[in-house]
Design a protein around this motif. Structure first.
Motif, short mmCIF file in Angstrom:
data_model
loop_
_atom_site.label_atom_id
_atom_site.label_comp_id
_atom_site.label_asym_id
_atom_site.label_seq_id
_atom_site.Cartn_x
_atom_site.Cartn_y
_atom_site.Cartn_z
N VAL A 151 0.84 -1.21 0.00
CA VAL A 151 0.00 0.00 0.00
C VAL A 151 0.87 1.25 0.00
N SER A 152 2.04 1.16 -0.60
CA SER A 152 2.88 2.34 -0.68
C SER A 152 2.25 3.35 -1.63
N ALA A 153 2.39 4.62 -1.29
CA ALA A 153 1.73 5.69 -2.04
C ALA A 153 2.71 6.37 -2.99
N VAL A 170 -8.30 0.55 1.32
CA VAL A 170 -9.07 -0.57 0.77
C VAL A 170 -9.00 -0.58 -0.74
N LEU A 171 -9.18 0.57 -1.35
CA LEU A 171 -9.12 0.64 -2.82
C LEU A 171 -7.73 0.28 -3.34
N HIS A 182 -4.31 2.14 -9.44
CA HIS A 182 -5.43 2.96 -9.92
C HIS A 182 -6.34 3.43 -8.79
N ALA A 183 -5.95 3.20 -7.54
CA ALA A 183 -6.82 3.54 -6.41
C ALA A 183 -7.11 5.04 -6.35
N ALA A 215 -14.94 1.20 -7.10
CA ALA A 215 -13.94 0.34 -7.73
C ALA A 215 -14.45 -0.22 -9.05
N THR A 216 -15.73 -0.59 -9.08
CA THR A 216 -16.30 -1.13 -10.32
C THR A 216 -16.35 -0.06 -11.40
#
Length: 692
Positions: free
Chosen positions: A143-145, A254-255, A262-263, A481-482
């Motif tokens: 989950v690195s940004a 979560v995303l 692509h979160a 997300a969808t």
């Protein structure tokens, strides 16, 4: 990656750890004060230590992350675990199962029954799970940004805070929670969350025992005391803005596990989804950014995604540190609202069972993961024991269907179609996360969306849990997300020939479903007296004007008799009078303290303000209670109810009309009976604040 880059990449997780760990440990100390019958003053002394322990734990996790080897770059992540292309048979089966799912959604929409949707969803997700089953790899989730993630987080956090401050949607339940903050600050030497502050009568216990472990209002009181500001400003403005900004962190985590790099695109889509998900006071949108001054709003919008994320991390890479963080996240979630005692363990079970590998060796880690919910379950047991000894719930709410949190049948059908298209969309994109996200959705369907779980939990707690349980599923995040996957499917179908037609078809279905979702039903601000007023208290305009007029005539020791539209909002003011009757539900709940006969007597007296008596024979026995209860302020609602009979009885008891505002008639007793000067009152609070 440089040291500075590593720190920047782990900044979102560090901020989340700090907030969740500190408040998770603080929840332990708060529950110790509540069930140890300790005062708010004692809680103030304990709070710095508990918050410091939580912050130290977050710092420890951050040091370990910075010492770890650099994560693989995004390019490698994008190529990882793509796997071979699927056969034509699997593509055909997936398409047919999706058609079955769509037919189930249509049948549920037309019949207003969730059965057909559930059957279609189980068929569809079952086929997708069989398609991807057995191919997943295990390990921690990266989950690195990146810089673009940090920019998107900053922008959506600001947008969320502005939304929380800008949109005003009053709800009559708001008064109860704000009154808890005021009463805690006014009487800090009393046992925390043990007494009722709505009526202002000494010794009256808290009207709902299930609200004793609900520490959100105590947290607002703590922040108010630390900042030295008006409690209403802290309740309506400061704390909601902070949690609204923090919600973007939970959404992004979560995303990030579902969409990878692509979160950041999905973050503004979550804002749009919550803004569009209106309909009634119980929908996802109504508990979103517009109601972050409720613990339940913070629970649904921020805490549930956080619990899911920490559950994902533990299930994918079990360790004692991940287990501790998972447990602290659940404590933080459960202390926000009494609903959290049920929703939190359900969300935790969905996260662990959905993300953990389905192998024999994983069973022990799944069993250990259940230990993370032990503190929350223990508090639930304490609540049951208190109810058994102090009296069962007299007002459990009502059982409702899935369409209630979904904002109605039309909005809900479009939202479900979008949310549960996520596994197929990820599969067509050959995303690395498709293996376990498909399994996660299947577990959600089996564990939450079945006709037995809600009934079982409702019978064990309260009937209203039958529909609140669905908030354990982050449907707005699944929809967002969808939508992002749908855009990528259409873009990929145009650029590449591989799986062009399946991608194009699903992308168009998602696009049409999104348009229907945005078009049908109501947006969040379009109902329930919504308005736009930046940095304003979330109070009805009429109630504010009427309350201000009444407060001009309140003296020390005043006792007010009025109907619900007045009394409920009067409890939100620091210099409020003592109140005979507040709301039917509160009057019913307090039967366990003062008995059914007293509750009925208060109810009959209140009906006088609504024109409930047309003859002197019926009114006179009730009017005599004005003297017995030392009432010196009476508010009659409506000109029709301000009858000559009522006026004569009030004048006979030395009441005079002193105010007429918005159709309400305010009568004040000019001479108070001598015995009324010595009624028991709460002492003036130790901790004073602006406006008191």
């Amino acid at each position: 990656m440089t040291a500075m880059g590593r720190r920047a990449a782990t900044l979102p997780l560090l901020l989340t750890d700090l907030l969740v760990s500190a408040l998770g440990v603080w929840a332990f100390s708060g529950w110790l004060c509540v069930y140890g019958h300790l005062s708010f003053t004692t809680c103030l002394w304990i709070s710095p230590l508990s918050l410091g322990v939580g912050a130290a734990w977050a710092a420890h996790l951050q040091r370990r992350r910075l010492r770890a080897a650099p994560e693989r770059p995004d390019a490698a992540e994008a190529r990882a675990e793509l796997g071979p292309a699927d056969s034509r048979t699997w593509r055909l089966l997936s398409a047919l199962s999706f058609v079955v799912f769509g037919a189930g959604v249509y049948a549920s929409w037309s019949t207003e029954s969730t059965l057909w949707w559930a059957l279609g969803a189980i068929v569809h997700v079952g086929v997708v799970c069989a398609r991807v089953g057995g191919r997943e790899r295990h390990g921690p989730i990266d989950v690195s940004a990146r810089p673009i993630d940090l920019i998107a987080l900053a922008l959506t956090a600001a947008a969320g805070a502005i939304t929380a401050l800008w949109v005003v949607i009053p709800n009559i339940d708001d008064a109860y929670y704000l009154n808890a903050v005021l009463f805690t600050l006014e009487q800090p030497e009393l046992p925390l969350l043990a007494y009722d502050g709505m009526h202002g009568e000494p010794g009256v216990p808290i009207q709902q025992l299930i609200h004793r472990p609900q520490l959100f209002e105590a947290l607002v009181s703590l922040v108010t005391f630390a900042l030295g500001i008006d409690p209403r400003a802290c309740f309506y403005l400061v704390v909601p803005a902070l949690f609204a900004a923090a919600a973007s962190l939970g959404h992004w985590l979560v995303l990030r596990t579902w969409l990878g790099r692509h979160a950041w695109i999905a973050l503004p889509v979550v804002l749009l989804t919550l803004a569009a998900w209106g309909g009634g006071f119980r929908s996802y949108g109504q508990f979103g950014y517009v109601r972050m001054f409720h613990g339940k709003g913070v629970l649904i919008t921020f805490a549930v995604p956080v619990v899911l994320y920490y559950g994902f991390q533990y299930a994918r890479a079990p360790s004692w540190r991940a287990l501790v963080s998972f447990s602290l996240a659940q404590c933080f979630s459960a202390m926000l609202s009494s609903t959290g005692l049920i929703v939190t363990p359900v969300a935790a079970a969905v996260a662990v069972l959905g993300a953990a590998p389905w192998t024999r060796s994983s069973l022990k880690y799944i069993a250990l993961g259940a230990l993370a919910s032990a503190p929350v379950i223990a508090i639930g047991v304490l609540v049951k024991l208190e109810l058994a000894s102090g009296g069962a719930l007299l007002n459990e709410g009502v059982s409702r269907t899935l369409w209630v949190p979904l904002g109605g049948v039309n909005k809900g059908a479009a939202g479900l179609l979008l949310a549960f298209s996520l596994p197929l969309a990820l599969t067509l994109l050959r995303a690395p996360q498709r293996w376990w996200v498909s399994k996660l959705v299947a577990v959600t369907l089996l564990l939450v969306f079945n006709p037995w779980t809600g009934a079982l939990l409702g019978s064990a707690s309260a009937r209203l849990i039958s529909w609140r349980m669905f908030f354990a599923v982050p449907l707005p995040l699944m929809v967002a997300a969808t939508v992002v996957c749908g855009g990528e499917l259409l873009y990929g179908a145009v650029r590449s020939g591989r799986d062009r037609w399946p991608r194009m078809a699903l992308g168009l279905v998602i696009t049409i479903s999104l348009m229907l979702f945005l078009r049908v039903g109501h947006w969040t601000h379009q109902r329930n007296d919504g308005r736009f007023d930046f940095a304003a208290y979330k109070l009805p305009l009429t109630a504010m004007e009427v309350s201000a007029a009444i407060l001009e005539h309140v003296e020390p020791g005043s006792v007010l008799l009025a109907s619900r539209s007045v009394t409920t909002w009067m409890t939100t003011y620091p210099n409020r009078p003592q109140i005979v009757w507040v709301r039917p539900a509160y009057n019913k709940n307090l039967e366990r303290y003062w008995g059914a006969e007293e509750s009925w007597a208060r109810e009959r007296l209140m009906r006088m303000t609504l024109g409930g008596y047309s003859t002197a024979a019926a009114l006179d026995p009730v009017a005599r209670q004005l003297d017995e209860r030392c009432v010196d302020l009476v508010v009659i609602k409506g000109k029709r109810n301000n009858t000559p009979l009522v006026r004569r009885r009030l004048v006979a008891r030395k009441f005079r009309l002193v105010e007429r505002v918005r159709g309400y008639f305010v009568y004040k007793r000019l001479v108070r009976p001598p015995r009324c000067r010595y009624l028991p009152r709460y002492p003036r609070g130790v901790h004073r604040f602006p406006g008191a």
